[in-house]
Design an enzyme around this catalytic site. Structure first.
Site, PDB file in Angstrom:
ATOM      1  N   ARG A  32      76.827  48.978  -8.530  1.00 37.74           N
ATOM      2  CA  ARG A  32      77.310  50.336  -8.812  1.00 37.74           C
ATOM      3  C   ARG A  32      77.948  51.004  -7.594  1.00 37.74           C
ATOM      4  O   ARG A  32      79.055  51.548  -7.670  1.00 37.74           O
ATOM      5  CB  ARG A  32      76.144  51.231  -9.284  1.00 37.74           C
ATOM      6  CG  ARG A  32      75.748  51.040 -10.704  1.00 37.74           C
ATOM      7  CD  ARG A  32      74.254  51.265 -10.846  1.00 37.74           C
ATOM      8  NE  ARG A  32      73.603  50.045 -10.404  1.00 37.74           N
ATOM      9  CZ  ARG A  32      73.256  49.063 -11.231  1.00 37.74           C
ATOM     10  NH1 ARG A  32      73.401  49.235 -12.507  1.00 37.74           N
ATOM     11  NH2 ARG A  32      72.738  47.946 -10.788  1.00 37.74           N
ATOM     12  N   THR A  33      77.221  50.985  -6.471  1.00 33.60           N
ATOM     13  CA  THR A  33      77.680  51.749  -5.306  1.00 33.60           C
ATOM     14  C   THR A  33      78.979  51.165  -4.765  1.00 33.60           C
ATOM     15  O   THR A  33      79.937  51.893  -4.477  1.00 33.60           O
ATOM     16  CB  THR A  33      76.583  51.732  -4.220  1.00 33.60           C
ATOM     17  OG1 THR A  33      75.362  52.129  -4.833  1.00 33.60           O
ATOM     18  CG2 THR A  33      76.916  52.658  -3.086  1.00 33.60           C
ATOM     19  N   LYS A  64      77.016  34.274  14.053  1.00 29.47           N
ATOM     20  CA  LYS A  64      77.019  33.620  15.378  1.00 29.47           C
ATOM     21  C   LYS A  64      76.222  34.451  16.376  1.00 29.47           C
ATOM     22  O   LYS A  64      76.321  34.238  17.586  1.00 29.47           O
ATOM     23  CB  LYS A  64      78.457  33.467  15.881  1.00 29.47           C
ATOM     24  CG  LYS A  64      79.355  32.658  14.960  1.00 29.47           C
ATOM     25  CD  LYS A  64      80.796  32.691  15.474  1.00 29.47           C
ATOM     26  CE  LYS A  64      81.783  32.325  14.399  1.00 29.47           C
ATOM     27  NZ  LYS A  64      83.150  32.765  14.732  1.00 29.47           N
ATOM     28  N   ARG A  99      76.136  50.077   3.576  1.00 25.48           N
ATOM     29  CA  ARG A  99      74.780  49.880   3.030  1.00 25.48           C
ATOM     30  C   ARG A  99      74.062  48.872   3.908  1.00 25.48           C
ATOM     31  O   ARG A  99      74.637  47.849   4.296  1.00 25.48           O
ATOM     32  CB  ARG A  99      74.853  49.376   1.594  1.00 25.48           C
ATOM     33  CG  ARG A  99      73.508  48.850   1.130  1.00 25.48           C
ATOM     34  CD  ARG A  99      73.445  48.608  -0.329  1.00 25.48           C
ATOM     35  NE  ARG A  99      73.449  49.860  -1.058  1.00 25.48           N
ATOM     36  CZ  ARG A  99      73.170  49.952  -2.357  1.00 25.48           C
ATOM     37  NH1 ARG A  99      72.884  48.864  -3.039  1.00 25.48           N
ATOM     38  NH2 ARG A  99      73.194  51.118  -2.963  1.00 25.48           N
ATOM     39  N   HIS A 110      69.964  57.801   0.174  1.00 24.18           N
ATOM     40  CA  HIS A 110      71.093  57.315  -0.635  1.00 24.18           C
ATOM     41  C   HIS A 110      71.818  58.577  -1.130  1.00 24.18           C
ATOM     42  O   HIS A 110      71.741  58.948  -2.296  1.00 24.18           O
ATOM     43  CB  HIS A 110      70.551  56.492  -1.807  1.00 24.18           C
ATOM     44  CG  HIS A 110      71.557  55.608  -2.477  1.00 24.18           C
ATOM     45  ND1 HIS A 110      72.914  55.689  -2.249  1.00 24.18           N
ATOM     46  CD2 HIS A 110      71.402  54.630  -3.407  1.00 24.18           C
ATOM     47  CE1 HIS A 110      73.534  54.787  -2.998  1.00 24.18           C
ATOM     48  NE2 HIS A 110      72.640  54.126  -3.702  1.00 24.18           N
TER      49      HIS A 110
HETATM   50  N1   CP Z   1      72.042  52.737  -7.715  1.00 28.54           N
HETATM   51  C1   CP Z   1      72.469  51.777  -6.863  1.00 28.54           C
HETATM   52  O1   CP Z   1      72.520  51.987  -5.654  1.00 28.54           O
HETATM   53  O2   CP Z   1      72.852  50.623  -7.458  1.00 28.54           O
HETATM   54  P1   CP Z   1      73.481  49.352  -6.703  1.00 28.54           P
HETATM   55  O3   CP Z   1      72.390  48.776  -5.846  1.00 28.54           O
HETATM   56  O4   CP Z   1      73.926  48.424  -7.808  1.00 28.54           O
HETATM   57  O5   CP Z   1      74.619  49.839  -5.864  1.00 28.54           O
END
Ligand code: CP
Length: 297
Positions: free
Chosen positions: A36-37, A64, A86, A114
């Site tokens: 999604r993100t 490496k 992320r 998040h």
């Molecule tokens: N909600 C969410 O962060 O989903 P993903 O891990 O699929 O990005």
């Protein structure tokens, strides 16, 4: 940010133009899996006319032995204009921001934050309920390991909602004193009168062995289904950030039923991410001007 996202959503749906951030290149750094993100940030960048470049940790020089700091510095000298990041470690996006010298948008760091997920969730609640202030929001499940729970709790409590953390003792933080929410260990009392039930994924990848002995045992006591939803208010909104462990946190009938806002959460995440990118690329003068004059675009 929510006002900007609402404006962008209307423009995209009606086919009206949105501002173009041409000649900007956004690096997509996903050190942890995502559907999604990642896709919604890509889609948001596409709508705003930015180019994206994907950084795949598994085929990078980190294999490496290159450090995160040197990787971020390399991307800076490669003249990328911004990063979406992320990482499994809390604080990784803040570290990247220190060395990158440009906008770094946190797409989820460990069990810390998040933020764009919480913005998308807030936009969804606003659309469905018309307001955030005064709502009773029950965040159910694995709060201990959840960045979604933390970002939502900060945002929603700031907007005047009552936040509850509902789950077994093993999955709620041992102290919630530093978090804006009240713990409930029993599903019935945690859901009583709730306007919004936000389910969380059981994050097995972040659990120490023994935190949760049996997902089926969890489901017996904390699953959101048509029976347990009766503890909540009649027009309760059911949310889940995804990915869902179907049959554990939520049953299929509720996940796909009329009270579920899960599809809207996914769609709205595009527009809040557009707002976040747009905001991040504005200079500080322009930010002040849009805040004062409410000129969004
Ligand atoms: N909600 C969410 O962060 O989903 P993903 O891990 O699929 O990005």
């Amino acid at each position: 940010m929510l006002e900007i996202a609402t404006d962008f959503k209307a423009r995209i749906i009606e086919g009206r133009p949105v501002p173009e951030l041409k000649k900007q290149v956004l690096g997509m750094l996903f050190f942890e899996d995502s559907t999604r993100t990642r896709i919604s940030f890509e889609q948001a960048a596409h709508y705003l006319g930015l180019k994206t470049t994907n950084f795949a940790p598994s085929s990078s020089s980190m294999n490496k032995g290159e450090t995160l700091k040197d990787t971020i510095l390399t991307l800076r000298y490669d003249r990328l204009n911004g990063l979406v990041m992320r990482h499994r470690r809390s604080g990784a996006a803040a570290l990247a921001a220190k060395f990158f010298e440009g906008p770094v948008i946190n797409a989820g760091d460990g069990s810390h934050e998040h933020p764009a997920q919480a913005l998308g969730d807030a936009l969804t609640i606003l659309e469905k309920k018309g307001h955030l202030s005064g709502l009773k929001v029950a965040i159910v499940g694995d709060v201990e390991h959840s960045r979604v729970a933390r970002s939502n709790a900060w945002l929603l409590s700031k907007a005047g909602a009552e936040v509850r953390f509902v789950g077994p003792r093993t999955l709620l933080p041992s102290s919630t004193a530093n978090l804006p929410g009240v713990p409930y260990y029993d599903l019935a009392s945690g859901l009583e009168g709730a306007d919004v039930v936000m389910c969380l994924r059981l994050q097995k990848e972040r659990m120490l062995e023994g935190d949760l002995c049996n997902p089926n045992e969890y489901a017996k006591q904390y699953q959101i289904n048509r029976t347990t939803l009766k503890y909540a208010g009649p027009d309760v909104l059911v949310m889940h950030p995804g990915p869902i462990n179907r049959g554990i946190e939520l049953d299929d009938l509720v996940a796909d039923g009329p009270l579920s806002a899960i599809a809207a959460q996914v769609e709205n995440s595009i527009f809040v991410r557009m707002a976040a990118i747009y905001w991040a690329f504005q200079d500080s003068k322009a930010k002040e001007k849009s805040k004062k004059e409410k000129i969004l675009v």
